[in-house]
Design an enzyme around this catalytic site. Structure first.
Site, short mmCIF file in Angstrom:
data_model
loop_
_atom_site.label_atom_id
_atom_site.label_comp_id
_atom_site.label_asym_id
_atom_site.label_seq_id
_atom_site.Cartn_x
_atom_site.Cartn_y
_atom_site.Cartn_z
N CYS A 187 -13.03 2.23 -15.39
CA CYS A 187 -13.41 3.65 -15.28
C CYS A 187 -12.13 4.49 -15.23
O CYS A 187 -11.87 5.19 -14.25
CB CYS A 187 -14.27 3.88 -14.04
SG CYS A 187 -15.11 5.48 -14.01
N GLU A 208 0.83 -1.21 0.00
CA GLU A 208 0.00 0.00 0.00
C GLU A 208 0.86 1.26 0.00
O GLU A 208 0.52 2.25 -0.65
CB GLU A 208 -0.95 -0.01 1.20
CG GLU A 208 -2.05 -1.06 1.13
CD GLU A 208 -2.95 -0.86 -0.09
OE1 GLU A 208 -3.13 0.28 -0.54
OE2 GLU A 208 -3.47 -1.88 -0.60
N CYS A 268 -19.52 -1.25 -18.92
CA CYS A 268 -19.66 -0.90 -17.51
C CYS A 268 -20.99 -1.36 -16.92
O CYS A 268 -22.05 -1.04 -17.45
CB CYS A 268 -19.51 0.61 -17.34
SG CYS A 268 -19.68 1.14 -15.62
N CYS A 309 -17.01 2.57 -21.02
CA CYS A 309 -18.39 2.71 -20.55
C CYS A 309 -19.32 1.63 -21.13
O CYS A 309 -20.29 1.25 -20.49
CB CYS A 309 -18.91 4.10 -20.90
SG CYS A 309 -18.02 5.44 -20.07
N CYS A 325 -24.96 5.69 -13.87
CA CYS A 325 -23.89 6.69 -13.90
C CYS A 325 -24.41 8.03 -14.43
O CYS A 325 -24.78 8.15 -15.60
CB CYS A 325 -22.74 6.19 -14.77
SG CYS A 325 -21.35 7.35 -14.88
#
Length: 349
Positions: free
Chosen positions: A190, A35, A200, A197, A206
């Site tokens: 995205c 991380e 998606c 899209c 959206c």
DNA sequence: AACCCGTGGAT
DNA sequence: TATCCAAGGGT
């Protein structure tokens, strides 16, 4: 569960990333290192560093016991070097204050140097299956589009709204799949430019897509003109070795070894004598190097210098290394470029 | 709150 | 080439 979370989790099962090196373990140390490396850094840049780092520092104890120099060496070239200094510092904190065990309490995790709310959330979800949300660039972009949020998401007010929204969307179960899905969704579907899209699962939900504003959201960060700086770096050579100088922990390239800097107005030979009492004469120049940071552009003029007098005793902040050793030392990326140039085309007098 | 902190990929 | 920005955090 919100329809949003349900669709993200479903998408994650078939389209998410499941085989990244740091996904093979729930060990909080392994998750933590990944991380930190991934902060503001793309997966492709991290993979090699992660493997080398974990092989050399496989445990919190081994990292805590290492020298800062060696930790920096394994971070060299990855950027944002305060991450490495903080990681090292936090490993020592865990040994001292948490008996060598990575803390599970969310506030305790976040109290460690270099771990903010988002990173603490990622660790607590992936390692301890807790119910927390992340808010990174991917999530901000997804939220801005799906929920039609105007304004640059880095603005404190917008960011606060994003945290609240992200929290409200958390499912009750399957937190790791959801959080991983959220990141993978932003990173691979995205995306900032050319989002997919048509593939998606959130197309009908959206707002940006429905209103054909996908390319307008999220609002870009307001930019300021990028200042330019010019410096000369001295490449002082003697008997096949080159002089490096350790930079202070604060500021650019903090804690790394670098080439001694000279202000553009100074004469390198004089500067070498005034700073280190080294008598030198200039060698043939090397090509100028441009390096772009987030906040300014730097023009580096390398000035090779041949030592002509006696080598002064090393002080704590300087060292002589062979070119090959210098290249593998804890140095910034552009200095590595300069050293490689030097090695491939040694300057003449 | 605004600024600082690296590097490399994508466009 | 110039610009944006990526698994952000510290001050």
């Amino acid at each position: 569960m919100s329809a949003f979370a349900e669709k993200i989790i479903t998408w994650q099962r078939t389209h998410g990333r499941h085989d990244l090196p740091w996904q093979q373990s729930k060990d909080p140390y392994a998750v933590w290192v990944s991380e930190i490396m991934l902060q503001q850094t793309q997966v492709s840049a991290v993979i090699g560093y992660y493997g080398r780092f974990m092989e050399r520092f496989p445990t919190i104890a081994s990292l805590a016991a290492a020298s800062q120099d060696e930790v920096m060496q394994y971070w060299s070239g990855l950027g944002y070097y305060s991450r490495a200094r903080n990681l090292h510092h936090a490993a020592q904190t865990i040994m001292r204050e948490f008996s060598g065990q990575f803390p599970q309490d969310f506030q305790s995790i976040q109290s460690l140097k270099g771990i903010g709310r988002s990173t603490a959330a990622a660790i607590s979800v992936f390692s301890f299956n807790q119910r927390q949300t992340i808010l990174d660039g991917n999530v901000k972009r997804v939220l801005a589009r799906v929920f039609g949020i105007e304004g640059w998401p880095g603005l404190p007010l917008i960011e606060k709204q994003c945290w609240s929204l992200a929290e409200s969307l958390l499912p009750q179960l399957n937190l790791p799949a959801y959080i991983q899905g959220l990141m993978d969704f932003g990173a691979t579907l995205c995306t900032r430019s050319k989002p997919r899209c048509l593939s998606c699962p959130l197309q009908n939900d959206c707002q940006a897509y429905q209103q054909q504003r996908v390319s307008k959201l999220p609002s870009p960060k307001p930019r300021k003109a990028m200042p330019e700086k010019r410096i000369t770096m001295m490449m002082i050579m003697d008997a096949g070795e080159i002089l490096l100088e350790k930079r202070p922990n604060h500021g650019i390239w903090g804690g790394l070894w670098s080439l001694p800097e000279v202000q553009q107005e100074e004469i390198p030979c004089q500067a070498a004598y005034e700073k280190y009492r080294l008598a030198t004469e200039p060698l043939e120049t090397l090509p100028v190097l441009w390096h772009t940071f987030t906040h300014f552009k730097l023009e580096i003029t390398p000035q090779p210098l041949q030592l002509t007098g006696v080598r002064q005793p090393e002080i704590a902040t300087t060292c002589w290394l062979s070119i090959d050793d210098a290249i593998t030392a804890a140095i910034p990326a552009p200095v590595r470029t300069l050293l490689k140039n030097l090695k491939s085309t040694p300057p003449l007098i």
